[in-house]
Design a protein around this motif. Structure first.
Motif, PDB file in Angstrom:
ATOM      1  N   VAL A  65       0.834  -1.205   0.000  1.00 23.97           N
ATOM      2  CA  VAL A  65       0.000   0.000   0.000  1.00 23.97           C
ATOM      3  C   VAL A  65       0.867   1.252   0.000  1.00 23.97           C
ATOM      4  O   VAL A  65       0.444   2.320  -0.460  1.00 23.97           O
ATOM      5  CB  VAL A  65      -0.955  -0.016   1.217  1.00 23.97           C
ATOM      6  CG1 VAL A  65      -0.199   0.137   2.528  1.00 23.97           C
ATOM      7  CG2 VAL A  65      -2.003   1.076   1.090  1.00 23.97           C
ATOM      8  N   MET A  66       2.110   1.136   0.487  1.00 21.95           N
ATOM      9  CA  MET A  66       2.985   2.317   0.501  1.00 21.95           C
ATOM     10  C   MET A  66       3.289   2.811  -0.917  1.00 21.95           C
ATOM     11  O   MET A  66       3.561   3.990  -1.116  1.00 21.95           O
ATOM     12  CB  MET A  66       4.290   2.011   1.250  1.00 21.95           C
ATOM     13  CG  MET A  66       5.262   1.083   0.539  1.00 21.95           C
ATOM     14  SD  MET A  66       4.664  -0.626   0.450  1.00 21.95           S
ATOM     15  CE  MET A  66       4.670  -1.064   2.171  1.00 21.95           C
ATOM     16  N   LEU A  67       3.184   1.914  -1.910  1.00 24.14           N
ATOM     17  CA  LEU A  67       3.404   2.358  -3.285  1.00 24.14           C
ATOM     18  C   LEU A  67       2.261   3.256  -3.746  1.00 24.14           C
ATOM     19  O   LEU A  67       2.466   4.194  -4.524  1.00 24.14           O
ATOM     20  CB  LEU A  67       3.549   1.154  -4.217  1.00 24.14           C
ATOM     21  CG  LEU A  67       4.800   0.289  -4.005  1.00 24.14           C
ATOM     22  CD1 LEU A  67       4.773  -0.918  -4.927  1.00 24.14           C
ATOM     23  CD2 LEU A  67       6.056   1.111  -4.249  1.00 24.14           C
ATOM     24  N   ARG A  68       1.039   2.964  -3.287  1.00 25.12           N
ATOM     25  CA  ARG A  68      -0.091   3.828  -3.625  1.00 25.12           C
ATOM     26  C   ARG A  68       0.087   5.198  -2.966  1.00 25.12           C
ATOM     27  O   ARG A  68      -0.184   6.235  -3.577  1.00 25.12           O
ATOM     28  CB  ARG A  68      -1.401   3.182  -3.176  1.00 25.12           C
ATOM     29  CG  ARG A  68      -1.688   1.864  -3.864  1.00 25.12           C
ATOM     30  CD  ARG A  68      -3.084   1.349  -3.536  1.00 25.12           C
ATOM     31  NE  ARG A  68      -3.303   0.024  -4.088  1.00 25.12           N
ATOM     32  CZ  ARG A  68      -3.669  -0.226  -5.336  1.00 25.12           C
ATOM     33  NH1 ARG A  68      -3.855   0.776  -6.166  1.00 25.12           N
ATOM     34  NH2 ARG A  68      -3.842  -1.465  -5.761  1.00 25.12           N
ATOM     35  N   HIS A  69       0.529   5.207  -1.715  1.00 30.56           N
ATOM     36  CA  HIS A  69       0.764   6.476  -1.030  1.00 30.56           C
ATOM     37  C   HIS A  69       1.871   7.265  -1.716  1.00 30.56           C
ATOM     38  O   HIS A  69       1.773   8.485  -1.863  1.00 30.56           O
ATOM     39  CB  HIS A  69       1.113   6.217   0.435  1.00 30.56           C
ATOM     40  CG  HIS A  69      -0.073   5.866   1.275  1.00 30.56           C
ATOM     41  ND1 HIS A  69      -0.357   6.465   2.480  1.00 30.56           N
ATOM     42  CD2 HIS A  69      -1.084   4.982   1.071  1.00 30.56           C
ATOM     43  CE1 HIS A  69      -1.474   5.966   2.985  1.00 30.56           C
ATOM     44  NE2 HIS A  69      -1.919   5.043   2.152  1.00 30.56           N
ATOM     45  N   LEU A  70       2.910   6.573  -2.125  1.00 31.14           N
ATOM     46  CA  LEU A  70       4.013   7.243  -2.812  1.00 31.14           C
ATOM     47  C   LEU A  70       3.523   7.869  -4.112  1.00 31.14           C
ATOM     48  O   LEU A  70       3.891   9.000  -4.453  1.00 31.14           O
ATOM     49  CB  LEU A  70       5.135   6.238  -3.099  1.00 31.14           C
ATOM     50  CG  LEU A  70       6.372   6.792  -3.820  1.00 31.14           C
ATOM     51  CD1 LEU A  70       7.051   7.856  -2.987  1.00 31.14           C
ATOM     52  CD2 LEU A  70       7.350   5.656  -4.143  1.00 31.14           C
ATOM     53  N   GLY A  71       2.670   7.140  -4.846  1.00 29.70           N
ATOM     54  CA  GLY A  71       2.146   7.675  -6.098  1.00 29.70           C
ATOM     55  C   GLY A  71       1.240   8.867  -5.893  1.00 29.70           C
ATOM     56  O   GLY A  71       1.227   9.801  -6.706  1.00 29.70           O
TER      57      GLY A  71
END
Length: 532
Positions: A36-42
């Protein structure tokens, strides 16, 4: 040059500079899911724009509020759009972004010991201005009523029984005209479209809903926009035309009808539907120069089962109570009607039979939806002491996509059919491409063939994806897809579920026989052959 495996898959899609997607892609940022951290990063470096936010149910709103809380913590600008947003929900959205969830009112002895009454609500929380712009500057909330630059027009209202619909439309369209029929369920749309085709020539009736594969729906929408979209210079409409559809007409397409028929639905959605009436400046046939909306099943003697199943009786009762008898004005009446319906402090006098029971069921439903949504919802940024436990109770990838909705939509599949030669191919009337000749199950499709297969997406209906069915649906699809395991090696198809039809375009799933036709979309048929 090669693409490293790390960059494959849809979990990294939000890392692109510009992303267009469904609301689910944003809500997944509040889901306790792997990576989910990749979604936050995006999302952290973007401006987020959310459209039609009035259309979300309590379950989705529970995820939306948490996602907004994270965006506020990241100082990510978020623009939220709606033409029919209740003031209470507007306040909740602002508070979520600011990380200031309002505390419940004091009750019992605490309430009695208060030295002074609670302060009056801030003016921005109760404003009924329209159009209205509300924004934040740091911790301060500001608001401005904007000038209405559009024309105001009257909509005549009329109640009609479903059994009288074809006769009434024939009378209204005697001089020609384009009619829209918006209903609440796909089954009902398919049934009414069949009735219209029996009463009118086939080429005068078109059916559109969300359960078409993407190429078929794109073709349908292109046709509808050409016939009912914004008028072009020198283009005039002639003859009769009837479009039968579901909520996709209400929210997704810029269509302009001379007359509208609609099922009863909550007030904000009803006004959205009326926004498709006389939407553009063009000549209208005699008898249809005034905008007219016919509302089915709006007699107060019980609601159409599909409407009650989707929207529940309480908001329908309040909508019916505040809906004018003869006419309303758009957009002038929008704020009054929407705010009155969603103001729980405004009583109905007299309340309809069963009102208190319906209200209690509605409140219980919201509490249950929020409780269910909390199962997989992430913690907020201001209550976070560590990341320990983030990956507990993580849903599977397919189930995770559905976890941000309460079964309101469905699991997405890719549709293929099993050819006589043992190969699998897209449905034959869709666009030509390398996959049209068929791909064997044991072969990894070429990039061109995989791209064509990836376009054949279809959302399964609610009946196969509600809380008691979704796990079984996903399990059956995953079991049936084992024969296509080689296709998972393609970056275009990795993680996708396939719904495989036979040569008659039929398939069995969870005890239902499914049928697909280009003109009707996906149909669910009982084993006995009757529509469910």
């Amino acid at each position: 040059a090669v693409v490293h495996q790390w960059f494959e898959g849809n979990k990294k899609s939000l890392l692109a500079d510009f992303v267009v997607g469904t609301i689910d892609q944003f809500l997944l940022a509040a889901l306790r899911q792997k990576h989910v951290m990749l979604r936050h990063l995006g999302l952290a470096g973007k401006v987020v724009i959310l459209d039609e936010c009035h259309a979300f149910d309590a379950y989705m709103n529970y995820y939306l509020d948490r996602a907004l809380e994270w965006m506020g913590a990241y100082r990510v600008p978020v623009i939220i759009l709606s033409a029919t947003l209740p003031a209470q929900r507007r306040t909740q959205l602002i508070h979520a972004y600011l990380g200031k969830t309002p505390k419940p009112a004091a009750v019992g002895w605490r309430q009695r010991k208060q030295a002074s009454p609670p302060p009056p609500p801030a003016p921005w929380t109760v404003s009924r201005g329209y159009p209205l712009l509300t924004w934040t500057e740091g911790e301060t909330v500001r608001q401005r009523e904007l000038p209405n630059t559009g024309a105001s027009h009257q909509v005549l209202l009329e109640r009609v029984a479903r059994g009288d619909l074809s006769v009434r439309l024939k009378a209204l369209l005697i001089n020609g005209g384009y009619a829209g029929v918006m209903v609440n369920t796909v089954d009902r749309a398919q049934q009414i479209a069949a009735e219209m085709k029996a009463a009118f020539p086939d080429d005068e009736v078109t059916l559109v809903h969300a359960q078409f594969i993407t190429p078929d729906r794109a073709e349908l929408e292109k046709k509808l926009l050409s016939k009912l979209g914004k008028p072009r210079d020198g283009q005039a409409r002639s003859g009769r035309y009837i479009v039968v559809g579901t909520q996709v007409i209400e929210q997704s397409l810029d269509l302009d009808f001379d007359v509208l028929v609609t099922d009863l639905c909550p007030m904000d959605l009803l006004l959205q539907r009326m926004g498709r009436l006389h939407r553009h400046d063009r000549a209208r046939p005699e008898g249809l120069k005034a905008a007219r909306c016919l509302i089915m099943e709006a007699t107060g003697e019980g609601f159409e089962p599909g409407a009650e199943a989707i929207y529940k009786a309480y908001p329908l009762m309040r909508t019916l109570a505040f809906l004018p008898e003869d006419a309303l004005n758009l957009p002038d009446d929008i704020p009054r009607l929407v705010q009155d319906v969603y103001d729980d402090q405004l009583p109905l006098d007299p309340p309809p039979a069963g009102y208190e029971t319906a209200k209690k069921e509605w409140q219980d439903l919201i509490a249950k939806q929020e409780g269910r949504a909390g199962t997989y919802r992430m913690r907020g940024p201001y209550a976070l002491d560590s990341m320990a436990g983030w990956l507990e109770m993580v849903p599977s990838e397919a189930a995770g996509e559905a976890s941000v909705r309460d079964g309101g939509d469905s699991v997405e599949v890719l549709v293929v059919y099993h050819q006589a030669d043992g190969q699998y191919a897209p449905l034959p009337w869709t666009e030509e491409g390398p996959a049209s000749q068929g791909v064997f199950a044991h072969e990894t499709p070429s990039p061109e063939a995989a791209r064509q297969l990836a376009k054949q997406s279809l959302r399964l209906p609610r009946r196969l994806c509600h809380e008691g069915m979704i796990d079984k649906t996903i399990a059956e699809l995953e079991a049936a897809n084992k024969v296509l395991s080689a296709w998972q090696q393609s970056p275009w198809l990795k993680g996708q579920l396939f719904l495989v039809f036979d040569a008659a375009y039929e398939a069995m799933l969870c005890g239902y026989r499914l049928n697909y036709q280009k003109e009707l979309g996906l149909q669910i048929i009982n084993e006995g052959g009757a529509h469910d």
